[in-house]
Design a protein around this motif. Structure first.
Motif, PDB file in Angstrom:
ATOM      1  N   PHE A   1       1.263  21.126  -3.419  1.00 24.49           N
ATOM      2  CA  PHE A   1       0.928  19.890  -4.141  1.00 24.49           C
ATOM      3  C   PHE A   1       1.659  19.855  -5.482  1.00 24.49           C
ATOM      4  CE2 PHE A   1      -1.587  17.642  -7.301  1.00 24.49           C
ATOM      5  CZ  PHE A   1      -1.876  16.452  -6.677  1.00 24.49           C
ATOM      6  N   ASN A   2       1.583  20.949  -6.225  1.00 23.91           N
ATOM      7  CA  ASN A   2       2.245  20.998  -7.534  1.00 23.91           C
ATOM      8  C   ASN A   2       3.756  20.812  -7.401  1.00 23.91           C
ATOM      9  OD1 ASN A   2      -0.086  21.324  -9.053  1.00 23.91           O
ATOM     10  ND2 ASN A   2       0.003  23.545  -8.982  1.00 23.91           N
ATOM     11  N   ARG A   3       4.341  21.401  -6.395  1.00 20.32           N
ATOM     12  CA  ARG A   3       5.795  21.251  -6.196  1.00 20.32           C
ATOM     13  C   ARG A   3       6.161  19.839  -5.771  1.00 20.32           C
ATOM     14  NH1 ARG A   3       7.741  26.988  -3.689  1.00 20.32           N
ATOM     15  NH2 ARG A   3       7.256  28.157  -5.570  1.00 20.32           N
ATOM     16  N   MET A   4       5.358  19.257  -4.889  1.00 22.19           N
ATOM     17  CA  MET A   4       5.651  17.906  -4.406  1.00 22.19           C
ATOM     18  C   MET A   4       5.514  16.874  -5.524  1.00 22.19           C
ATOM     19  SD  MET A   4       3.776  18.052  -0.691  1.00 22.19           S
ATOM     20  CE  MET A   4       4.509  16.629   0.102  1.00 22.19           C
ATOM     21  N   THR A   5       4.539  17.054  -6.380  1.00 25.61           N
ATOM     22  CA  THR A   5       4.293  16.078  -7.443  1.00 25.61           C
ATOM     23  C   THR A   5       5.082  16.390  -8.704  1.00 25.61           C
ATOM     24  OG1 THR A   5       2.341  17.284  -8.234  1.00 25.61           O
ATOM     25  CG2 THR A   5       1.981  15.538  -6.590  1.00 25.61           C
ATOM     26  N   GLY A   6       5.679  17.584  -8.773  1.00 25.47           N
ATOM     27  CA  GLY A   6       6.473  17.953  -9.939  1.00 25.47           C
ATOM     28  C   GLY A   6       5.645  18.244 -11.173  1.00 25.47           C
TER      29      GLY A   6
ATOM     30  N   MET B   1       0.841  -1.180   0.000  1.00 25.49           N
ATOM     31  CA  MET B   1       0.000   0.000   0.000  1.00 25.49           C
ATOM     32  C   MET B   1       0.890   1.249   0.000  1.00 25.49           C
ATOM     33  SD  MET B   1      -2.750   1.382   2.806  1.00 25.49           S
ATOM     34  CE  MET B   1      -4.140   0.425   2.331  1.00 25.49           C
ATOM     35  N   ILE B   2       0.538   2.198  -0.829  1.00 29.40           N
ATOM     36  CA  ILE B   2       1.276   3.456  -0.897  1.00 29.40           C
ATOM     37  C   ILE B   2       0.777   4.374   0.222  1.00 29.40           C
ATOM     38  CG2 ILE B   2       1.703   5.513  -2.291  1.00 29.40           C
ATOM     39  CD1 ILE B   2       1.332   3.806  -4.770  1.00 29.40           C
ATOM     40  N   PRO B   3       1.693   4.917   1.035  1.00 26.22           N
ATOM     41  CA  PRO B   3       1.270   5.848   2.089  1.00 26.22           C
ATOM     42  C   PRO B   3       0.622   7.100   1.478  1.00 26.22           C
ATOM     43  CG  PRO B   3       3.539   5.146   2.429  1.00 26.22           C
ATOM     44  CD  PRO B   3       3.128   4.651   1.085  1.00 26.22           C
ATOM     45  N   ILE B   4      -0.437   7.572   2.130  1.00 29.92           N
ATOM     46  CA  ILE B   4      -1.181   8.739   1.653  1.00 29.92           C
ATOM     47  C   ILE B   4      -0.914   9.918   2.570  1.00 29.92           C
ATOM     48  CG2 ILE B   4      -3.481   9.683   1.185  1.00 29.92           C
ATOM     49  CD1 ILE B   4      -4.381   6.751   0.733  1.00 29.92           C
ATOM     50  N   ILE B   5      -0.469  11.022   1.976  1.00 35.26           N
ATOM     51  CA  ILE B   5      -0.225  12.265   2.705  1.00 35.26           C
ATOM     52  C   ILE B   5      -1.248  13.285   2.226  1.00 35.26           C
ATOM     53  CG2 ILE B   5       1.396  14.136   3.170  1.00 35.26           C
ATOM     54  CD1 ILE B   5       3.660  12.124   2.532  1.00 35.26           C
ATOM     55  N   THR B   6      -2.061  13.791   3.138  1.00 34.75           N
ATOM     56  CA  THR B   6      -3.094  14.766   2.797  1.00 34.75           C
ATOM     57  C   THR B   6      -2.656  16.160   3.216  1.00 34.75           C
ATOM     58  OG1 THR B   6      -4.885  13.165   2.937  1.00 34.75           O
ATOM     59  CG2 THR B   6      -5.482  15.460   3.278  1.00 34.75           C
ATOM     60  N   LEU B   7      -2.818  17.111   2.301  1.00 33.06           N
ATOM     61  CA  LEU B   7      -2.533  18.514   2.584  1.00 33.06           C
ATOM     62  C   LEU B   7      -3.830  19.163   3.040  1.00 33.06           C
ATOM     63  CD1 LEU B   7      -0.405  19.334  -0.589  1.00 33.06           C
ATOM     64  CD2 LEU B   7       0.365  18.442   1.620  1.00 33.06           C
TER      65      LEU B   7
ATOM     66  N   HIS C   1       1.458  11.728  -7.202  1.00 36.99           N
ATOM     67  CA  HIS C   1       2.490  10.894  -6.584  1.00 36.99           C
ATOM     68  C   HIS C   1       3.792  11.664  -6.434  1.00 36.99           C
ATOM     69  CE1 HIS C   1      -0.305   7.770  -7.951  1.00 36.99           C
ATOM     70  NE2 HIS C   1       0.150   7.113  -6.900  1.00 36.99           N
ATOM     71  N   MET C   2       4.533  11.306  -5.399  1.00 37.38           N
ATOM     72  CA  MET C   2       5.840  11.881  -5.131  1.00 37.38           C
ATOM     73  C   MET C   2       6.740  10.737  -4.689  1.00 37.38           C
ATOM     74  SD  MET C   2       6.855  14.674  -2.193  1.00 37.38           S
ATOM     75  CE  MET C   2       6.543  13.593  -0.800  1.00 37.38           C
ATOM     76  N   THR C   3       7.984  10.741  -5.154  1.00 35.84           N
ATOM     77  CA  THR C   3       8.942   9.715  -4.755  1.00 35.84           C
ATOM     78  C   THR C   3      10.143  10.375  -4.098  1.00 35.84           C
ATOM     79  OG1 THR C   3       8.241   8.287  -6.565  1.00 35.84           O
ATOM     80  CG2 THR C   3      10.362   7.790  -5.541  1.00 35.84           C
ATOM     81  N   ILE C   4      10.507   9.872  -2.927  1.00 35.27           N
ATOM     82  CA  ILE C   4      11.692  10.325  -2.198  1.00 35.27           C
ATOM     83  C   ILE C   4      12.486   9.086  -1.808  1.00 35.27           C
ATOM     84  CG2 ILE C   4      12.565  11.494  -0.138  1.00 35.27           C
ATOM     85  CD1 ILE C   4       9.970  13.077  -0.037  1.00 35.27           C
ATOM     86  N   ARG C   5      13.741   9.029  -2.239  1.00 32.66           N
ATOM     87  CA  ARG C   5      14.620   7.905  -1.900  1.00 32.66           C
ATOM     88  C   ARG C   5      13.959   6.551  -2.136  1.00 32.66           C
ATOM     89  NH1 ARG C   5      17.114  10.172   3.723  1.00 32.66           N
ATOM     90  NH2 ARG C   5      18.034  12.038   2.852  1.00 32.66           N
ATOM     91  N   ASP C   6      13.446   6.357  -3.304  1.00 34.81           N
ATOM     92  CA  ASP C   6      12.806   5.099  -3.720  1.00 34.81           C
ATOM     93  C   ASP C   6      11.517   4.782  -2.964  1.00 34.81           C
ATOM     94  OD1 ASP C   6      14.797   4.640  -5.616  1.00 34.81           O
ATOM     95  OD2 ASP C   6      16.073   3.657  -4.123  1.00 34.81           O
ATOM     96  N   GLN C   7      10.978   5.715  -2.196  1.00 32.28           N
ATOM     97  CA  GLN C   7       9.689   5.512  -1.517  1.00 32.28           C
ATOM     98  C   GLN C   7       8.658   6.410  -2.199  1.00 32.28           C
ATOM     99  OE1 GLN C   7       8.440   3.522   1.215  1.00 32.28           O
ATOM    100  NE2 GLN C   7       6.571   4.375   0.364  1.00 32.28           N
TER     101      GLN C   7
ATOM    102  N   ILE D   1       0.013  11.958  -2.725  1.00 30.93           N
ATOM    103  CA  ILE D   1      -0.253  13.265  -2.143  1.00 30.93           C
ATOM    104  C   ILE D   1      -1.672  13.652  -2.511  1.00 30.93           C
ATOM    105  CG2 ILE D   1       0.513  15.674  -1.998  1.00 30.93           C
ATOM    106  CD1 ILE D   1       2.634  13.596  -1.134  1.00 30.93           C
ATOM    107  N   VAL D   2      -2.418  14.180  -1.536  1.00 27.68           N
ATOM    108  CA  VAL D   2      -3.805  14.577  -1.767  1.00 27.68           C
ATOM    109  C   VAL D   2      -3.955  16.060  -1.470  1.00 27.68           C
ATOM    110  CG1 VAL D   2      -6.224  14.149  -1.214  1.00 27.68           C
ATOM    111  CG2 VAL D   2      -4.567  12.276  -1.043  1.00 27.68           C
ATOM    112  N   ASP D   3      -4.389  16.812  -2.474  1.00 32.00           N
ATOM    113  CA  ASP D   3      -4.710  18.226  -2.296  1.00 32.00           C
ATOM    114  C   ASP D   3      -6.193  18.321  -1.962  1.00 32.00           C
ATOM    115  OD1 ASP D   3      -4.432  21.025  -2.311  1.00 32.00           O
ATOM    116  OD2 ASP D   3      -4.927  21.142  -4.443  1.00 32.00           O
ATOM    117  N   THR D   4      -6.527  19.170  -1.003  1.00 34.60           N
ATOM    118  CA  THR D   4      -7.917  19.324  -0.595  1.00 34.60           C
ATOM    119  C   THR D   4      -8.345  20.778  -0.717  1.00 34.60           C
ATOM    120  OG1 THR D   4      -7.347  19.751   1.723  1.00 34.60           O
ATOM    121  CG2 THR D   4      -7.724  17.452   1.096  1.00 34.60           C
TER     122      THR D   4
END
Length: 123
Positions: free
Chosen positions: A19-24, A1-7, A44-50, A54-57
């Motif tokens: 959100f735009n910066r995190m997802t590129g 399962m991919i971890p979900i980070i909500t803004l 989606h955002m990837t940091i160090r192979d993880q 990302i959820v924008d609200t």
């Protein structure tokens, strides 16, 4: 399962910009118009192979809550935000440092703390 980070945050505090910066990508509209984001936006955002989702609200605060019974727009935004809170593994509460802590930020802090989806609390 991919971890979900909500803004999460009040209207116009920079959630969509982050959100735009995190997802590129520039998938989410950014403007100085309150309540432009009304539903959840996913990326989606990837940091160090993880990889993270990302959820924008939409922006919500105690004012949205007060009007939610009278205005369908605020009710729908609120429903989308609370759904995003429930599905999140981690919530990033975004505040506007230029205006300082507002009552809406305190309202949202209480919600986030109650869900225990934060990394650090000063209490």
């Amino acid at each position: 399962m991919i971890p979900i980070i909500t803004l999460l945050g009040r209207p116009n505090v920079g959630k969509s910009t982050l959100f735009n910066r995190m997802t590129g990508r520039q998938n989410v509209l950014v403007a100085k118009i309150p309540n432009l984001t009304r539903d959840r936006q996913y990326g989606h955002m990837t940091i160090r192979d993880q990889t993270f989702m990302i959820v924008d609200t939409g922006g919500i605060d105690e004012i949205n809550k007060r009007f939610s019974e009278e205005d369908m727009l605020y009710k729908e935004i609120g429903a989308q935000v609370f759904q995003a809170i429930e599905e999140a593994h981690l919530i990033l509460l975004i505040v506007d440092a230029r205006v300082g802590i507002m009552p809406g930020d305190i309202y949202l802090t209480k919600i986030v703390k109650a869900k225990k989806k934060i990394l650090y609390s000063s209490e």
